[in-house]
Design a protein around this motif. Structure first.
Motif, PDB file in Angstrom:
ATOM      1  N   ILE A 124      17.998 -39.811  24.269  1.00 34.09           N
ATOM      2  CA  ILE A 124      17.353 -39.689  22.961  1.00 34.09           C
ATOM      3  C   ILE A 124      18.429 -39.982  21.925  1.00 34.09           C
ATOM      4  O   ILE A 124      19.413 -39.254  21.809  1.00 34.09           O
ATOM      5  CB  ILE A 124      16.752 -38.288  22.735  1.00 34.09           C
ATOM      6  CG1 ILE A 124      15.677 -37.997  23.779  1.00 34.09           C
ATOM      7  CG2 ILE A 124      16.186 -38.175  21.330  1.00 34.09           C
ATOM      8  CD1 ILE A 124      15.043 -36.620  23.657  1.00 34.09           C
ATOM      9  N   ALA A 125      18.265 -41.095  21.231  1.00 36.03           N
ATOM     10  CA  ALA A 125      19.211 -41.508  20.190  1.00 36.03           C
ATOM     11  C   ALA A 125      18.417 -41.675  18.907  1.00 36.03           C
ATOM     12  O   ALA A 125      17.369 -42.327  18.908  1.00 36.03           O
ATOM     13  CB  ALA A 125      19.893 -42.812  20.581  1.00 36.03           C
ATOM     14  N   GLU A 126      18.914 -41.068  17.863  1.00 38.86           N
ATOM     15  CA  GLU A 126      18.239 -41.090  16.565  1.00 38.86           C
ATOM     16  C   GLU A 126      16.808 -40.550  16.676  1.00 38.86           C
ATOM     17  O   GLU A 126      15.886 -41.050  16.060  1.00 38.86           O
ATOM     18  CB  GLU A 126      18.258 -42.495  15.970  1.00 38.86           C
ATOM     19  CG  GLU A 126      19.652 -43.011  15.695  1.00 38.86           C
ATOM     20  CD  GLU A 126      19.665 -44.408  15.118  1.00 38.86           C
ATOM     21  OE1 GLU A 126      18.593 -44.913  14.721  1.00 38.86           O
ATOM     22  OE2 GLU A 126      20.750 -44.996  15.067  1.00 38.86           O
ATOM     23  N   MET A 145      10.216 -37.752  21.328  1.00 36.91           N
ATOM     24  CA  MET A 145      10.956 -37.460  20.110  1.00 36.91           C
ATOM     25  C   MET A 145      11.648 -36.120  20.315  1.00 36.91           C
ATOM     26  O   MET A 145      11.072 -35.229  20.945  1.00 36.91           O
ATOM     27  CB  MET A 145      10.011 -37.360  18.913  1.00 36.91           C
ATOM     28  CG  MET A 145       9.197 -38.609  18.658  1.00 36.91           C
ATOM     29  SD  MET A 145       8.043 -38.437  17.283  1.00 36.91           S
ATOM     30  CE  MET A 145       6.980 -37.141  17.851  1.00 36.91           C
ATOM     31  N   GLY A 146      12.845 -35.990  19.788  1.00 41.19           N
ATOM     32  CA  GLY A 146      13.545 -34.728  19.923  1.00 41.19           C
ATOM     33  C   GLY A 146      14.996 -34.855  19.517  1.00 41.19           C
ATOM     34  O   GLY A 146      15.423 -35.888  18.994  1.00 41.19           O
ATOM     35  N   PRO A 147      15.753 -33.810  19.802  1.00 41.27           N
ATOM     36  CA  PRO A 147      17.184 -33.852  19.451  1.00 41.27           C
ATOM     37  C   PRO A 147      17.918 -34.852  20.341  1.00 41.27           C
ATOM     38  O   PRO A 147      17.507 -35.112  21.469  1.00 41.27           O
ATOM     39  CB  PRO A 147      17.648 -32.424  19.709  1.00 41.27           C
ATOM     40  CG  PRO A 147      16.697 -31.890  20.731  1.00 41.27           C
ATOM     41  CD  PRO A 147      15.377 -32.545  20.446  1.00 41.27           C
ATOM     42  N   ASP A 148      18.985 -35.423  19.812  1.00 40.44           N
ATOM     43  CA  ASP A 148      19.763 -36.397  20.588  1.00 40.44           C
ATOM     44  C   ASP A 148      20.303 -35.739  21.853  1.00 40.44           C
ATOM     45  O   ASP A 148      20.973 -34.701  21.801  1.00 40.44           O
ATOM     46  CB  ASP A 148      20.922 -36.944  19.751  1.00 40.44           C
ATOM     47  CG  ASP A 148      20.421 -37.854  18.635  1.00 40.44           C
ATOM     48  OD1 ASP A 148      19.217 -38.193  18.642  1.00 40.44           O
ATOM     49  OD2 ASP A 148      21.225 -38.223  17.762  1.00 40.44           O
ATOM     50  N   ALA A 162      19.374 -35.619  31.058  1.00 39.17           N
ATOM     51  CA  ALA A 162      19.203 -34.240  30.600  1.00 39.17           C
ATOM     52  C   ALA A 162      17.770 -33.786  30.892  1.00 39.17           C
ATOM     53  O   ALA A 162      16.829 -34.568  30.810  1.00 39.17           O
ATOM     54  CB  ALA A 162      19.497 -34.140  29.100  1.00 39.17           C
ATOM     55  N   ARG A 163      17.626 -32.503  31.249  1.00 37.33           N
ATOM     56  CA  ARG A 163      16.293 -31.943  31.494  1.00 37.33           C
ATOM     57  C   ARG A 163      15.672 -31.534  30.168  1.00 37.33           C
ATOM     58  O   ARG A 163      16.314 -30.886  29.346  1.00 37.33           O
ATOM     59  CB  ARG A 163      16.363 -30.746  32.430  1.00 37.33           C
ATOM     60  CG  ARG A 163      16.760 -31.143  33.858  1.00 37.33           C
ATOM     61  CD  ARG A 163      16.544 -30.043  34.868  1.00 37.33           C
ATOM     62  NE  ARG A 163      15.168 -29.621  35.062  1.00 37.33           N
ATOM     63  CZ  ARG A 163      14.253 -30.292  35.790  1.00 37.33           C
ATOM     64  NH1 ARG A 163      14.563 -31.454  36.318  1.00 37.33           N
ATOM     65  NH2 ARG A 163      13.039 -29.807  35.953  1.00 37.33           N
TER      66      ARG A 163
END
Length: 152
Positions: free
Chosen positions: A110-112, A127-130, A135-136
Motif C-alpha cells: 500500500i503506497a500513498e 485503501m489504507g495506511p502505507d 503484511a497481514r
C-alpha cells in the motif's frame, strides 16, 4: 360512444378489461397492471348487482374504477415493499461487503493509500495506511469495489 359500449357489454365489459390487463401483466410483468386489472374485475362484480339502478352510470363506474385502481396500487406497493428484506443469504449479491472482517496478505504494497490483495480468486483494490507487500491486513470496510483495510 362510451355510453353505447358500456350498455352493449354490460357488467361483463369490466370483466373483459380486467382479464385483458391481467394477461398483459403476465406478458410484460411489472407488478402494476395487476392492480388495475383487479380494480376492473371488482367494478365488474359491483356492476353485476347495481347495473339496473339509475345512478350506476358509466361516469360513476369510471370514477369507482379510478379510485379502486389507485387504492389497489398503493396497497400492492405496501405489500411488496416489505418483501425480500429477510433472507437466509443476506450477502448473496453484495460480495465486497461479505469480505468485511476477513484477513489477507498484501500482494502489492500500500503506497500513498492504495494497494491490492488477493482474496479467494479475485484481486481487490484496497485503501489504507502505507504497508509493505506481505503484511497481514484485515478488511474493515467495503466501499463499492474498494476495500478499506487496517494492519492485522
Amino acid at each position: 360512444m362510451i355510453e353505447g359500449l358500456a350498455e352493449n357489454l354490460g357488467p361483463w365489459g369490466w370483466w373483459i378489461l380486467g382479464l385483458v390487463l391481467l394477461v398483459a401483466e403476465l406478458a410484460a410483468p411489472g407488478v402494476f397492471l395487476i392492480w388495475i386489472g383487479m380494480a376492473a374485475i371488482v367494478v365488474g362484480a359491483i356492476s353485476l348487482g347495481l347495473w339496473q339502478t339509475g345512478w350506476w352510470s358509466w361516469q360513476v363506474q369510471l370514477l369507482v374504477f379510478g379510485v379502486l385502481s389507485i387504492v389497489f396500487a398503493i396497497a400492492g406497493r405496501r405489500v411488496y415493499a416489505g418483501r425480500g428484506e429477510h433472507s437466509d443469504e443476506p450477502m448473496l449479491n453484495r460480495r465486497s461487503e461479505s469480505l468485511v472482517g476477513r484477513t489477507a496478505v498484501l500482494a502489492e504494497p500500500i503506497a500513498e493509500g492504495r494497494g491490492r490483495i488477493r482474496l479467494d480468486d479475485t484481486w481487490w483494490p484496497v485503501m489504507g495506511p502505507d504497508l509493505p507487500a506481505g503484511a497481514r491486513v484485515v478488511v474493515v470496510e467495503a466501499r463499492g469495489r474498494d476495500l478499506k483495510v487496517a494492519q492485522a
